[in-house]
Design a protein around this motif. Structure first.
Motif, mmCIF file in Angstrom:
data_model
loop_
_atom_site.group_PDB
_atom_site.id
_atom_site.type_symbol
_atom_site.label_atom_id
_atom_site.label_comp_id
_atom_site.label_asym_id
_atom_site.label_seq_id
_atom_site.Cartn_x
_atom_site.Cartn_y
_atom_site.Cartn_z
ATOM 1 N N GLU A 30 -8.881 8.145 5.354
ATOM 2 C CA GLU A 30 -9.750 7.241 6.074
ATOM 3 C C GLU A 30 -9.421 6.753 6.701
ATOM 4 O O GLU A 30 -10.212 5.551 7.012
ATOM 5 N N ASN A 31 -8.281 6.824 7.532
ATOM 6 C CA ASN A 31 -7.752 6.378 8.753
ATOM 7 C C ASN A 31 -7.523 4.675 8.669
ATOM 8 O O ASN A 31 -8.015 3.734 9.303
ATOM 9 N N GLN A 32 -7.169 3.809 7.356
ATOM 10 C CA GLN A 32 -6.886 2.221 7.142
ATOM 11 C C GLN A 32 -5.762 2.278 7.085
ATOM 12 O O GLN A 32 -4.484 3.198 6.545
ATOM 13 N N SER A 33 -5.302 1.734 8.026
ATOM 14 C CA SER A 33 -3.926 0.709 8.757
ATOM 15 C C SER A 33 -3.346 0.318 6.803
ATOM 16 O O SER A 33 -3.903 -0.239 6.170
ATOM 17 N N SER A 84 -4.150 -4.735 5.363
ATOM 18 C CA SER A 84 -5.111 -3.676 5.365
ATOM 19 C C SER A 84 -6.019 -3.296 5.527
ATOM 20 O O SER A 84 -7.112 -3.604 5.423
ATOM 21 N N GLY A 85 -6.049 -2.263 6.796
ATOM 22 C CA GLY A 85 -7.373 -2.093 7.748
ATOM 23 C C GLY A 85 -6.801 -3.160 8.843
ATOM 24 O O GLY A 85 -8.214 -2.496 9.918
ATOM 25 N N THR A 86 -5.881 -3.796 9.024
ATOM 26 C CA THR A 86 -6.277 -4.232 10.219
ATOM 27 C C THR A 86 -5.984 -3.591 11.615
ATOM 28 O O THR A 86 -6.595 -3.918 12.699
ATOM 29 N N ASP A 145 0.745 -1.216 0.150
ATOM 30 C CA ASP A 145 -0.312 0.205 -0.047
ATOM 31 C C ASP A 145 0.660 0.980 -0.278
ATOM 32 O O ASP A 145 0.686 1.993 -0.395
ATOM 33 N N GLN A 186 -1.159 -2.636 4.270
ATOM 34 C CA GLN A 186 -0.557 -4.169 4.703
ATOM 35 C C GLN A 186 0.313 -4.061 4.858
ATOM 36 O O GLN A 186 1.201 -3.182 4.350
ATOM 37 N N ASN A 218 -8.124 -0.477 12.233
ATOM 38 C CA ASN A 218 -9.599 -0.860 12.531
ATOM 39 C C ASN A 218 -10.006 -1.824 13.523
ATOM 40 O O ASN A 218 -10.076 -2.701 13.352
ATOM 41 N N LEU A 269 -13.075 -4.141 12.996
ATOM 42 C CA LEU A 269 -12.981 -4.789 12.240
ATOM 43 C C LEU A 269 -12.142 -6.494 12.343
ATOM 44 O O LEU A 269 -12.489 -7.625 11.540
ATOM 45 N N GLU A 314 -4.474 6.327 3.794
ATOM 46 C CA GLU A 314 -3.659 6.066 5.806
ATOM 47 C C GLU A 314 -4.405 7.463 6.769
ATOM 48 O O GLU A 314 -3.351 7.076 7.704
#
Length: 185
Positions: A49-52, A99-101, A30, A54, A103, A106, A39
């Motif tokens: 979007e505050n997405q961690s 990706s998204g971990t 990513d 990958q 959050n 989830l 990110e």
């Protein structure tokens, strides 16, 4: 001539053994040189979007019993930097976070892994959000190969304490650096 050839061959084999070894490596599908709005944190005036990202790693040293991941901004104007993500007790058979971990809602972390609080005061990933006009900040994402399967800490442990335990249990670490600058809205 035969002796010179033998010495040269020995040096080549020795060099490829020493310098050609696989090293502990962290990578991301990513991230490039700069983080993006994906990110970026959503809060503190940021609207990302505050997405961690990958993350994947390979070639952990023998004896690795668990992993930890941190994301740190040494350029934050706090006098002590800013911890954006702290994950530990990641099982040794894990080599990737999707990706998204970050959050926590989830539930994407491997079983037993703990995402503790960040300098935002929340658990999980908190993306880049440097002050407006502060220029580029560097974000150091590090994976730690640890000699213990559990640090004995919980999700409310602050980053400085986690860092102390990481320092005492690290066999090896690998990092990637990405940069981010808040854009004027």
């Amino acid at each position: 001539m035969k002796k010179s050839f033998s010495i040269l061959t020995t040096l080549i084999i020795f060099s490829s053994t020493i310098f050609g070894q696989n090293t502990f490596t962290l990578s991301s599908n990513d991230l490039g040189g700069e983080a993006t709005i994906i990110e970026e944190f959503n809060g503190f005036g940021c609207t990302g979007e505050n997405q961690s990202p990958q993350l994947s790693w390979k070639n952990a040293p023998v004896g690795t019993k668990s992993f930890a991941i941190t994301m740190y901004d040494p350029d934050a104007p706090t006098g002590s930097g800013w911890w954006h993500w702290v994950v530990f007790d990641i099982p040794a058979n894990t080599s990737e976070l999707k990706s998204g971990t970050g959050n926590t809602k989830l539930n994407l972390t491997p079983q037993g892994a703990i995402q503790s609080i960040t300098d935002y005061g929340a658990k999980g990933y908190g993306g880049p959000c440097p002050p407006e006009g502060h220029g580029l900040h560097q974000y150091i994402i590090t994976v730690y190969a640890l000699k213990t399967d559990k640090l004995g800490l919980n999700e409310n442990t602050n980053p400085a304490v986690v860092g102390y335990y990481l320092w005492n249990n690290t066999l090896a670490k690998a990092s990637i650096v990405t940069y981010y600058q808040r854009r004027k809205k």
